[in-house]
Structures are given as C-alpha cells and as structure tokens.
Design a protein around this motif. Sequence first.
Motif, PDB file in Angstrom:
ATOM      1  N   SER A 104      66.006  34.245  37.722  1.00  0.00           N
ATOM      2  CA  SER A 104      66.190  34.960  36.438  1.00  0.00           C
ATOM      3  C   SER A 104      66.363  36.569  36.885  1.00  0.00           C
ATOM      4  N   THR A 108      73.835  37.746  42.263  1.00  0.00           N
ATOM      5  CA  THR A 108      75.033  36.825  42.162  1.00  0.00           C
ATOM      6  C   THR A 108      75.506  36.406  43.527  1.00  0.00           C
ATOM      7  N   GLN A 125      66.166  30.018  40.705  1.00  0.00           N
ATOM      8  CA  GLN A 125      66.600  29.462  39.370  1.00  0.00           C
ATOM      9  C   GLN A 125      67.530  30.434  38.677  1.00  0.00           C
ATOM     10  N   SER A 126      68.166  30.073  37.654  1.00  0.00           N
ATOM     11  CA  SER A 126      68.694  30.825  36.646  1.00  0.00           C
ATOM     12  C   SER A 126      69.493  32.185  37.160  1.00  0.00           C
ATOM     13  N   LEU A 127      70.180  32.084  38.046  1.00  0.00           N
ATOM     14  CA  LEU A 127      70.986  33.151  38.642  1.00  0.00           C
ATOM     15  C   LEU A 127      72.624  32.769  38.451  1.00  0.00           C
ATOM     16  N   ASP A 128      73.507  33.656  38.109  1.00  0.00           N
ATOM     17  CA  ASP A 128      74.925  33.469  38.167  1.00  0.00           C
ATOM     18  C   ASP A 128      75.570  33.622  39.459  1.00  0.00           C
ATOM     19  N   SER A 148      70.918  26.148  37.124  1.00  0.00           N
ATOM     20  CA  SER A 148      71.622  27.409  36.292  1.00  0.00           C
ATOM     21  C   SER A 148      72.555  26.334  35.176  1.00  0.00           C
ATOM     22  N   TYR A 149      72.943  27.207  34.236  1.00  0.00           N
ATOM     23  CA  TYR A 149      73.601  26.564  33.392  1.00  0.00           C
ATOM     24  C   TYR A 149      75.117  26.395  33.878  1.00  0.00           C
ATOM     25  N   GLU A 150      75.420  27.360  34.974  1.00  0.00           N
ATOM     26  CA  GLU A 150      76.528  27.588  35.618  1.00  0.00           C
ATOM     27  C   GLU A 150      76.844  26.189  36.355  1.00  0.00           C
ATOM     28  N   ALA A 171      69.966  22.442  34.792  1.00  0.00           N
ATOM     29  CA  ALA A 171      71.474  22.142  35.346  1.00  0.00           C
ATOM     30  C   ALA A 171      72.316  21.133  34.880  1.00  0.00           C
TER      31      ALA A 171
END
Length: 246
Positions: A104, A108, A125-128, A148-150, A171
């Motif tokens: 977070s 990137t 976690q939670s990195l673009d 990640s949502y990516e 994820a």
Amino acid sequence: MSRKLPFSYLGAALSGLAFGVLAACQQHGSTDYIEDQHRLGAERLQACIAVQCERLDLDGARLVDYSVLNDLTHITALMISYTDFSDLGQIAGMTQLTELHIGSSQVTDLSGLSAFPNLRVLHAQSLDAGDLSPIAQLRGLRELAIGSYEPYDLADIASMRSVETLLISYAPGVLDLSPLASMTGLRRLDLSSTYSESLAPLENIPRLQSLAFSDEVPLDGARLATVERLRARGVDVQFDMLVIVC
C-alpha cells in the motif's frame, strides 16, 4: 466435518467501509495531516537511531527524504507500508535488509528489488505494479505477500523454490493458480479474497501443509471437493486468514 460457507456480504460491506474511511483520511491531504505524518516519521526514525534498532516501523508515517535510511546499516527489517514511498532506488544502499514491507505504498516499479539480495521476507500487497518478475530474483526469499486489484500473472513468481509462506490477498485478477505447483518449497498458502476459477491446481503443490481462505471466498461444488481431498492428505484447511500484515 466441513461446513459450506456462503459469501459474506457483511464482510464485503465492512471491507468497503474500511476502504472508504482510509480513502477519506488520505483525501484529508491537508498541510496539517502531511506535517503530522512527517513528524511521526521523524520521531520513529530518531528513536531507532538512538538505540541502533534492527527493525524500523514507518508504517503510516512519512519521511521528507527516504534516502537518509541508507546510512542506517543496523536496520535489517524495514516497514514502510501505507506511506508515500515510491522509489526503491531511494533505499538501494540498504543491501543488508532481510525483511521489507512496502504494501500500500506508491511503488510501481519492482525492478529495484535487485538491490536487496538478502531478503527473506517481502510484503508487497496493494501496489500498482503489474510486473512481478523482479520478485523472482530474490532466491533466498522465504515469505512473500502479494495481491492487487490489478491483473497479474503468477507465472512471474513460479520459479521461486525457496518461498515457504505465500499470501495472495484481494486479487480478483488472479484466475489461474496452476503456476503455484512449480513453487515446490511452498508449505503455507493464504488465498484471502482471491476468487480463482478452480482450486484443483492446489492439489499439485507437493509440500503444502496449510491453506487458508477468508470467509468471503465461496466454497461449493468442485472447490469444496478439492478442499476435502486436500484435507484427506493431511493439509490443514482454515476459513480465516494467516494474519500476515503489510
């Protein structure tokens, strides 16, 4: 006897609420808020320097200049999650690190991980950051947290034989778990809110000892059958998380 756990709408609602609160706090990007975070970071940094600490926890704090950390050779574990930290090159001199938490943050580009060959623990976690392949360079890594949502491909880390504990959290873009079968050292796996199409590939992880899901993950039909087969061979399956934090 196993029990079938339905999707938890309450859990999803609470997760959304927590995200909203965090976003509201971050949008509270007033000068006072940023100054408070810098003050907190400076206090933690000075306290660490005073005792020559091995573990520096900057989670939720900020530094005006993160490069000052390069001179602190006594630090072997750095927690810098939930911050505005964005460039691994700023701390490339900390080659002694064995543990790094950057979840977070604003990182990137993971290519800078090559500066930390001694890492045993990495939480990212939670990195673009869509390309996970730089993580695979860390041949001595024992514990890895990603998610990640990516969308990203687990094939990027499939060559990692040393990882024993793996957390894949939040994820939805990870649909294929089959690359995990190549991670022959894997013993503990947490699939927190990861909605893969099939759990069957998990049966091919040779040394798997424990498997955890959050109660938001629906287990029914083929998925439940896979869980039962894993249990039959001695895998400890739990319906809550292993509690690996950023």
